[in-house]
Design a protein around this motif. Structure first.
Motif, PDB file in Angstrom:
ATOM      1  N   THR A 314       0.815  -1.214   0.000  1.00 47.62           N
ATOM      2  CA  THR A 314       0.000   0.000   0.000  1.00 47.62           C
ATOM      3  C   THR A 314       0.848   1.263   0.000  1.00 47.62           C
ATOM      4  OG1 THR A 314      -0.131   0.053   2.419  1.00 47.62           O
ATOM      5  CG2 THR A 314      -1.806  -1.222   1.244  1.00 47.62           C
ATOM      6  N   SER A 315       2.140   1.115   0.344  1.00 47.73           N
ATOM      7  CA  SER A 315       3.004   2.298   0.424  1.00 47.73           C
ATOM      8  C   SER A 315       3.641   2.659  -0.917  1.00 47.73           C
ATOM      9  CB  SER A 315       4.113   2.062   1.458  1.00 47.73           C
ATOM     10  OG  SER A 315       5.006   1.043   1.021  1.00 47.73           O
ATOM     11  N   LEU A 316       3.471   1.813  -1.951  1.00 47.04           N
ATOM     12  CA  LEU A 316       4.098   2.060  -3.248  1.00 47.04           C
ATOM     13  C   LEU A 316       3.550   3.356  -3.862  1.00 47.04           C
ATOM     14  CD1 LEU A 316       5.915   1.129  -5.578  1.00 47.04           C
ATOM     15  CD2 LEU A 316       3.978  -0.170  -6.463  1.00 47.04           C
ATOM     16  N   THR A 317       4.473   4.288  -4.142  1.00 49.74           N
ATOM     17  CA  THR A 317       4.097   5.581  -4.698  1.00 49.74           C
ATOM     18  C   THR A 317       5.085   5.956  -5.802  1.00 49.74           C
ATOM     19  OG1 THR A 317       3.237   6.290  -2.552  1.00 49.74           O
ATOM     20  CG2 THR A 317       3.651   8.010  -4.187  1.00 49.74           C
ATOM     21  N   ILE A 318       4.564   6.538  -6.896  1.00 54.30           N
ATOM     22  CA  ILE A 318       5.417   7.034  -7.979  1.00 54.30           C
ATOM     23  C   ILE A 318       5.052   8.503  -8.215  1.00 54.30           C
ATOM     24  CG2 ILE A 318       6.166   6.746 -10.365  1.00 54.30           C
ATOM     25  CD1 ILE A 318       5.221   3.871 -10.242  1.00 54.30           C
ATOM     26  N   THR A 319       6.095   9.323  -8.204  1.00 59.21           N
ATOM     27  CA  THR A 319       5.880  10.748  -8.447  1.00 59.21           C
ATOM     28  C   THR A 319       6.674  11.170  -9.667  1.00 59.21           C
ATOM     29  OG1 THR A 319       7.702  11.339  -6.974  1.00 59.21           O
ATOM     30  CG2 THR A 319       5.506  11.241  -6.004  1.00 59.21           C
ATOM     31  N   ALA A 320       6.242  12.268 -10.276  1.00 57.34           N
ATOM     32  CA  ALA A 320       6.920  12.847 -11.441  1.00 57.34           C
ATOM     33  C   ALA A 320       7.298  14.278 -11.116  1.00 57.34           C
ATOM     34  CB  ALA A 320       6.017  12.811 -12.668  1.00 57.34           C
ATOM     35  N   GLY A 321       8.405  14.736 -11.729  1.00 60.61           N
ATOM     36  CA  GLY A 321       8.815  16.112 -11.527  1.00 60.61           C
ATOM     37  C   GLY A 321       9.942  16.274 -10.537  1.00 60.61           C
ATOM     38  N   GLY A 322      10.547  15.172 -10.070  1.00 59.35           N
ATOM     39  CA  GLY A 322      11.660  15.305  -9.138  1.00 59.35           C
ATOM     40  C   GLY A 322      11.179  15.376  -7.708  1.00 59.35           C
ATOM     41  N   GLN A 323      12.154  15.400  -6.763  1.00 63.75           N
ATOM     42  CA  GLN A 323      11.809  15.389  -5.349  1.00 63.75           C
ATOM     43  C   GLN A 323      11.202  16.713  -4.897  1.00 63.75           C
ATOM     44  OE1 GLN A 323      14.860  13.662  -2.781  1.00 63.75           O
ATOM     45  NE2 GLN A 323      15.878  12.864  -4.583  1.00 63.75           N
ATOM     46  N   SER A 324      11.491  17.780  -5.604  1.00 64.96           N
ATOM     47  CA  SER A 324      10.909  19.075  -5.247  1.00 64.96           C
ATOM     48  C   SER A 324       9.841  19.429  -6.279  1.00 64.96           C
ATOM     49  CB  SER A 324      12.001  20.151  -5.230  1.00 64.96           C
ATOM     50  OG  SER A 324      12.637  20.243  -6.481  1.00 64.96           O
ATOM     51  N   GLY A 325       8.692  19.743  -5.806  1.00 68.46           N
ATOM     52  CA  GLY A 325       7.605  20.100  -6.705  1.00 68.46           C
ATOM     53  C   GLY A 325       7.056  18.930  -7.474  1.00 68.46           C
ATOM     54  N   SER A 326       7.136  17.745  -6.914  1.00 67.59           N
ATOM     55  CA  SER A 326       6.684  16.562  -7.629  1.00 67.59           C
ATOM     56  C   SER A 326       5.181  16.381  -7.477  1.00 67.59           C
ATOM     57  CB  SER A 326       7.411  15.328  -7.098  1.00 67.59           C
ATOM     58  OG  SER A 326       7.134  15.144  -5.718  1.00 67.59           O
ATOM     59  N   THR A 327       4.629  15.649  -8.416  1.00 69.44           N
ATOM     60  CA  THR A 327       3.214  15.296  -8.369  1.00 69.44           C
ATOM     61  C   THR A 327       3.090  13.783  -8.428  1.00 69.44           C
ATOM     62  OG1 THR A 327       3.039  15.453 -10.778  1.00 69.44           O
ATOM     63  CG2 THR A 327       2.504  17.424  -9.507  1.00 69.44           C
ATOM     64  N   THR A 328       2.108  13.273  -7.716  1.00 71.82           N
ATOM     65  CA  THR A 328       1.910  11.835  -7.675  1.00 71.82           C
ATOM     66  C   THR A 328       1.243  11.360  -8.949  1.00 71.82           C
ATOM     67  OG1 THR A 328       1.706  11.880  -5.268  1.00 71.82           O
ATOM     68  CG2 THR A 328       0.841   9.946  -6.402  1.00 71.82           C
ATOM     69  N   ILE A 329       1.828  10.351  -9.562  1.00 75.76           N
ATOM     70  CA  ILE A 329       1.255   9.775 -10.773  1.00 75.76           C
ATOM     71  C   ILE A 329       0.101   8.882 -10.359  1.00 75.76           C
ATOM     72  CG2 ILE A 329       1.708   8.245 -12.736  1.00 75.76           C
ATOM     73  CD1 ILE A 329       4.557   9.230 -12.711  1.00 75.76           C
ATOM     74  N   PRO A 330      -1.035   9.006 -10.972  1.00 73.41           N
ATOM     75  CA  PRO A 330      -2.191   8.208 -10.554  1.00 73.41           C
ATOM     76  C   PRO A 330      -1.951   6.717 -10.771  1.00 73.41           C
ATOM     77  CG  PRO A 330      -2.648   9.346 -12.610  1.00 73.41           C
ATOM     78  CD  PRO A 330      -1.354   9.902 -12.095  1.00 73.41           C
ATOM     79  N   ARG A 331      -2.590   5.942  -9.929  1.00 74.92           N
ATOM     80  CA  ARG A 331      -2.421   4.494 -10.005  1.00 74.92           C
ATOM     81  C   ARG A 331      -2.927   3.937 -11.329  1.00 74.92           C
ATOM     82  NH1 ARG A 331      -1.703   0.157 -10.660  1.00 74.92           N
ATOM     83  NH2 ARG A 331      -1.485  -1.656  -9.278  1.00 74.92           N
ATOM     84  N   SER A 332      -3.810   4.646 -11.979  1.00 72.85           N
ATOM     85  CA  SER A 332      -4.347   4.181 -13.261  1.00 72.85           C
ATOM     86  C   SER A 332      -3.335   4.291 -14.393  1.00 72.85           C
ATOM     87  CB  SER A 332      -5.590   5.010 -13.620  1.00 72.85           C
ATOM     88  OG  SER A 332      -5.259   6.400 -13.708  1.00 72.85           O
ATOM     89  N   ALA A 333      -2.215   4.946 -14.157  1.00 76.94           N
ATOM     90  CA  ALA A 333      -1.226   5.140 -15.217  1.00 76.94           C
ATOM     91  C   ALA A 333      -0.344   3.921 -15.432  1.00 76.94           C
ATOM     92  CB  ALA A 333      -0.364   6.361 -14.908  1.00 76.94           C
ATOM     93  N   TYR A 334      -0.381   2.969 -14.502  1.00 73.57           N
ATOM     94  CA  TYR A 334       0.536   1.847 -14.617  1.00 73.57           C
ATOM     95  C   TYR A 334      -0.069   0.619 -13.944  1.00 73.57           C
ATOM     96  CZ  TYR A 334       1.581   3.615  -9.912  1.00 73.57           C
ATOM     97  OH  TYR A 334       1.483   4.077  -8.623  1.00 73.57           O
ATOM     98  N   ASP A 335       0.509  -0.528 -14.271  1.00 72.31           N
ATOM     99  CA  ASP A 335       0.161  -1.792 -13.639  1.00 72.31           C
ATOM    100  C   ASP A 335       1.340  -2.236 -12.772  1.00 72.31           C
ATOM    101  OD1 ASP A 335      -2.353  -2.060 -14.843  1.00 72.31           O
ATOM    102  OD2 ASP A 335      -1.472  -2.961 -16.638  1.00 72.31           O
TER     103      ASP A 335
END
Length: 950
Positions: A314-335
């Protein structure tokens, strides 16, 4: 040759070439191909010379065919020029040259060369067999500009010798191919394709350049160019242009971070120690400058986690934009595909999401994080690793590996004397013995922890039923032996000791300070509850990196035969609980024992009668010190007896016997069990000196083990040790007399049981007279050898007359008779009717008869009689608590007291013989008989001493 001459020669060569072309315009081609129309204009070399070859980087099309094109104007911007390539992708160099119609005369020479020295850092040439050569005729001699020659042209690779020398690929035309070219009248384009694979270590390459990620072109590395050249017999060397290639070097790194669930600040803890059961955060970062025209086709992350960790899905998270100013990529974007058996998972981005979110010619940052718990049983002799893989299109990139080492503190339990070097684990402890439980708090491996140690201490549950803790004596030592007891909170609750390092002011990652005081009031609750990393203070971290020893002094205050006391400690480190080894002691109940008897080896007279003027023995049995003692050294061992001097009179006789084998300094048996080792008139020289002394006083006496005996016992902890003393007294008055003694061993006093004897005013006694029936009394009472009866053979009838000479009836009569000199026996004893139940009243006598046989020379036998006084039977209450009176004594029951024994009575005889006239007379035989009788008495005394009689 001057300049003018060279110009003239050049003009002549051109004219000759034109004439040659005109003569062969309609001639058939050697390869069977139709020549160009005769009316077509044939180009000639320009005024500046021949056209230079051109070079272009090319890719494969979707169908897998190389897209070979040309760059006639040397723009260095055709095909895949200036494009960026990923590791593992393919790229090829396409070199094209324009060949004018050749002279029919000249050297057989044609060569194309590709020099890829400048890109060798990133490209590996594919096998030489993949190099291809194509040709195609042109309609004029122009700069090489035919595209798709690998599709429209002719593959003439077999007509060339192709070699790779270092970073140079050379294709040299075979003579027959050159000869064929001489038959042509039209120009030709010849192109060489040299395939490469991008192959390098991205991480090492970035470290070499001191970069974290990038595109070689954007990083200013413009030197990644490739050049080629061509030569033939008219022109020795024509060089191509040098197009540029770019290499994509994605930044792809793995890190392990201090998890917020453990109060961490997400700083790197790579290489740090962790406790089993703690949680870490894994981070996988990717950064790539997508300086390409083509969109991304595939993006995947693969993470391999250690089998000794369990990811929190449940802790798996993927963000885009680097560690500063990043946004979380929605779970629907990947399997996400989890492979529990393989201990890995794969993240695959959907192509639809990539098409809408992946932009060319820009930088993309992705960060993948997840928490993982280190297994509770993670072994401390291993390293927990984690790494990842990135797939961009067909390029696979491996990350660095991060690791943590599990550290599981292990407390160690010791069981010693006050001297910590004397181990008494597994040994037997006695009442009053002092045990020192020592628990090592293992903090040596905690200095390099990924997380602060917030709680550290031990819990020790001891057996409070048998042991008493000396709480003032509890202390803690550091590794140098310094007392640091004041650095800990210590409590004893219901037989459980809690010892924990004190809490101190603790600063959280956000700067908040949690006060260390007040200290935990209830250490039992503190040891069990779950600590909150953002609410509970920790301990002083400077204490870590060293071991500490908690010392618990215990005194054995209760024992039971065979009782074992076990002790195991538990170390608490944060949430981790580690159990120590177990130490064991057997607690043995030792007690001295007192008895009273008439003589050594006879039945106990405790609770019975000792008659006036009768001698008897107080028997003093020491405690039995067990083998394998926790304290083998014995510094003191004595017995103090307080007797009643008004009724008991010391006769001056005493003895001590070994109750267990006594071993000497050499390990051999110095005195076997049952052997006399001290006493009145005893010579102890063979034992190396006196072992015991008796100090008799008026009303009390002391038997003390000497230093010599104590040294022997102390040196032999492998065997049990005990002794038994006898002191002879005479009862001088009637009454009831009770007696106890006190044994002292190493300062611990142990009282014996109490023995009681009664001396009645009545005096039971018994006598025995032995005589031959034919002679009768008193003549047949042959007590001495001078009175010996002369017999001629077997058959002499012997009478044993037993008389009650006391004032109470006697029963349980016993008769004993034994030959003490010579041979022969009295057998066929005839007892009166009712012998077993016979009650002999005072003054009454009873006869037992027997027959003498087997005498060959001399014969002396000795007889004694024994009887038990008849006393009033007292009812016995087997259950005094059932509120019922004791049942009456069954009618006819006979109750008895201490047996009395007669004085021994001897009887003598000899076998009649016909003696030769030797001067030997009967008086001489009588003298011999006397001597033998005395020898017999001596042997009897020796035998009795051997039986343990004083």
């Amino acid at each position: 040759m001057n300049t003018q001459a060279r110009k003239t020669m050049t003009v002549i060569a051109v004219i000759l070439s034109i004439l040659l072309l005109a003569l062969t315009a309609t001639a058939p081609r050697a390869d069977g191909m139709t020549a160009a129309p005769s009316g077509r204009h044939q180009a000639i070399p320009t005024a500046g010379g021949f056209y230079e070859p051109n070079k272009v980087w090319v890719r494969k099309a979707a169908d897998g065919v190389w897209q070979m094109i040309t760059d006639p104007d040397h723009t260095n911007s055709m095909g895949a020029d200036n494009n960026a390539f990923l590791n593992g992708e393919e790229v090829a160099a396409a070199i094209s040259m324009a060949l004018p119609p050749l002279s029919r005369n000249g050297e057989d020479w044609l060569q194309i060369t590709d020099d890829w020295t400048k890109v060798d850092r990133y490209l590996d040439p594919q096998d030489v067999s993949t190099v291809r050569i194509y040709d195609l005729e042109t309609y004029g001699y122009n700069a090489p500009s035919l595209n798709g020659i690998n599709v429209d042209g002719r593959d003439v690779t077999a007509m060339f010798d192709i070699t790779v020398d270092g970073t140079v690929t050379k294709a040299t035309a075979k003579p027959e191919y050159v000869q064929g070219l001489r038959q042509r009248s039209e120009p030709m384009q010849i192109s060489m394709l040299v395939p490469f694979t991008v192959n390098f270590d991205p991480q090492a390459d970035l470290e070499q350049d001191g970069a974290s990620d990038g595109n070689t072109c954007s990083d200013g590395q413009w030197e990644l160019r490739n050049k080629a050249d061509a030569s033939f017999h008219i022109q020795e060397r024509l060089e191509s242009n040098e197009p540029l290639i770019c290499i994509l070097r994605p930044g792809f790194d793995k890190d392990v971070l201090a998890s917020k669930t453990e109060g961490g600040d997400l700083s790197s803890i790579d290489g740090r120690d962790v406790l089993p059961g703690q949680t870490v955060t894994y981070r996988l970062g990717m950064r790539v400058e997508w300086m390409r025209d083509d969109p991304i086709e595939q993006l995947e992350f693969l993470d391999t986690y250690d089998p000794r960790t369990t990811p929190d899905r449940t802790s798996l998270t993927i963000t885009a934009g680097g560690q500063s100013g990043s946004t979380t990529i929605p779970r629907s974007a990947y399997d996400v595909e989890w492979d529990d058996a393989g201990h890995r998972f794969t993240v695959r981005f959907h192509r639809e999401w990539l098409d809408g979110n992946w932009t060319t010619w820009r930088t993309h940052d992705f960060t993948l994080t997840f928490d993982a718990k280190v297994a509770d049983d993670a072994a401390v002799d291993t390293v927990i690793g984690n790494k990842g893989w990135l797939t961009l299109n067909e390029s696979i990139l491996e990350s660095n590996e991060v690791s943590n080492r599990p550290v599981d503190p292990e407390p160690v339990k010791q069981d010693t004397q006050a001297d910590s070097s004397v181990d008494i684990d597994g040994k037997t402890a006695l009442l009053g013995d002092r045990l020192y439980y020592r628990i090592t708090i293992d903090a040596t491996g905690l200095a390099g922890q990924a997380y602060p140690v917030r709680r550290l201490g031990v819990v020790d549950d001891y057996d409070e039923r048998r042991l008493t803790l000396d709480m003032p004596g509890v202390h803690v030592l550091d590794a140098t032996g310094k007392d640091v007891t004041d650095r800990l909170n210590i409590q004893d609750r219901d037989g459980v000791v809690y010892a924990f390092f004190k809490t101190v002011d603790t600063t959280l990652p956000d700067g908040t300070v949690i006060n260390g005081d007040p200290q935990p009031a209830d250490l039992a609750a503190y040891a069990d509850r779950e600590l909150m990393p953002y609410a509970d203070p920790g301990i002083d971290q400077s204490l870590l990196g060293s071991d500490y020893q908690l010392v618990l002094p215990m005194t054995v205050t209760d024992t039971g035969e065979g009782t074992k006391v076990e002790n195991t400690a538990t170390q608490v480190t944060n949430h981790r609980r580690a159990v120590s080894n177990t130490v064991v002691n057997t607690l043995t109940e030792i007690n001295p024992y007192k008895d009273v008897s008439v003589e050594v080896g006879s039945d106990s007279a405790d609770g019975m009668s000792i008659y006036r003027n009768q001698t008897f023995l107080y028997q003093l049995n020491s405690s039995t010190l067990p083998a394998n003692r926790a304290y083998p050294e014995v510094t003191e061992w004595r017995i103090d007896d307080d007797y009643d001097e008004t009724g008991d009179e010391y006769t001056g006789q005493w003895a001590v016997y070994a109750a267990e084998d006594l071993h000497g300094a050499d390990g051999g048996i110095l005195a076997a069990k049952g052997v006399r080792i001290a006493g009145s008139g005893f010579d102890a020289a063979a034992l190396g000196g006196d072992l015991f002394t008796l100090d008799m006083r008026d009303g009390d006496f002391t038997i003390t083990a000497t230093r010599h005996y104590l040294d022997l016992v102390s040196a032999d902890g492998a065997h049990a040790q005990a002794w038994r003393a006898y002191v002879q007294f005479r009862r001088i008055k009637a009454g009831e007399f009770s007696n106890t003694f006190t044994e002292t061993i190493n300062g611990t006093r142990r009282p014996s049981n109490e023995v009681t004897t009664t001396t009645p005013k009545t005096s039971p006694s018994i006598s025995l007279e032995k005589f031959d029936r034919r002679s009768g009394l008193p003549a047949g009472d042959r007590d001495s050898t001078e009175e010996a009866l002369e017999i001629e053979g077997d058959g002499t009838e012997i009478v044993f007359r037993i008389t009650n000479t006391g004032d109470v009836p006697l029963t349980s009569l016993k008769l004993t008779d034994e030959t003490i000199v010579g041979d022969g026996t009295v057998g066929d004893l005839a007892y009166p009717d009712g012998w077993n139940d016979l009650i002999l009243q005072p003054g009454e006598s009873v006869d037992v008869t027997g027959t003498l046989s087997g005498v060959t020379n001399l014969h002396t036998d000795r007889a004694t009689a024994e009887g038990s006084p008849v006393v009033e039977c007292v009812p016995k209450d087997d259950d005094p608590f059932d509120d019922k009176p004791a049942p009456p004594v069954e009618e006819g029951t006979v109750c008895t007291d201490t047996p009395v024994e007669s004085d021994p009575d001897d009887w003598n005889a000899y076998r009649k013989r016909i003696l030769p006239s030797t001067g030997v007379n009967v008086s001489g035989l009588a003298a011999v008989g006397v001597i033998l009788a005395l020898l017999g008495l001596g042997l009897l005394r020796i035998r009795r001493d051997g039986d343990g009689r004083p």
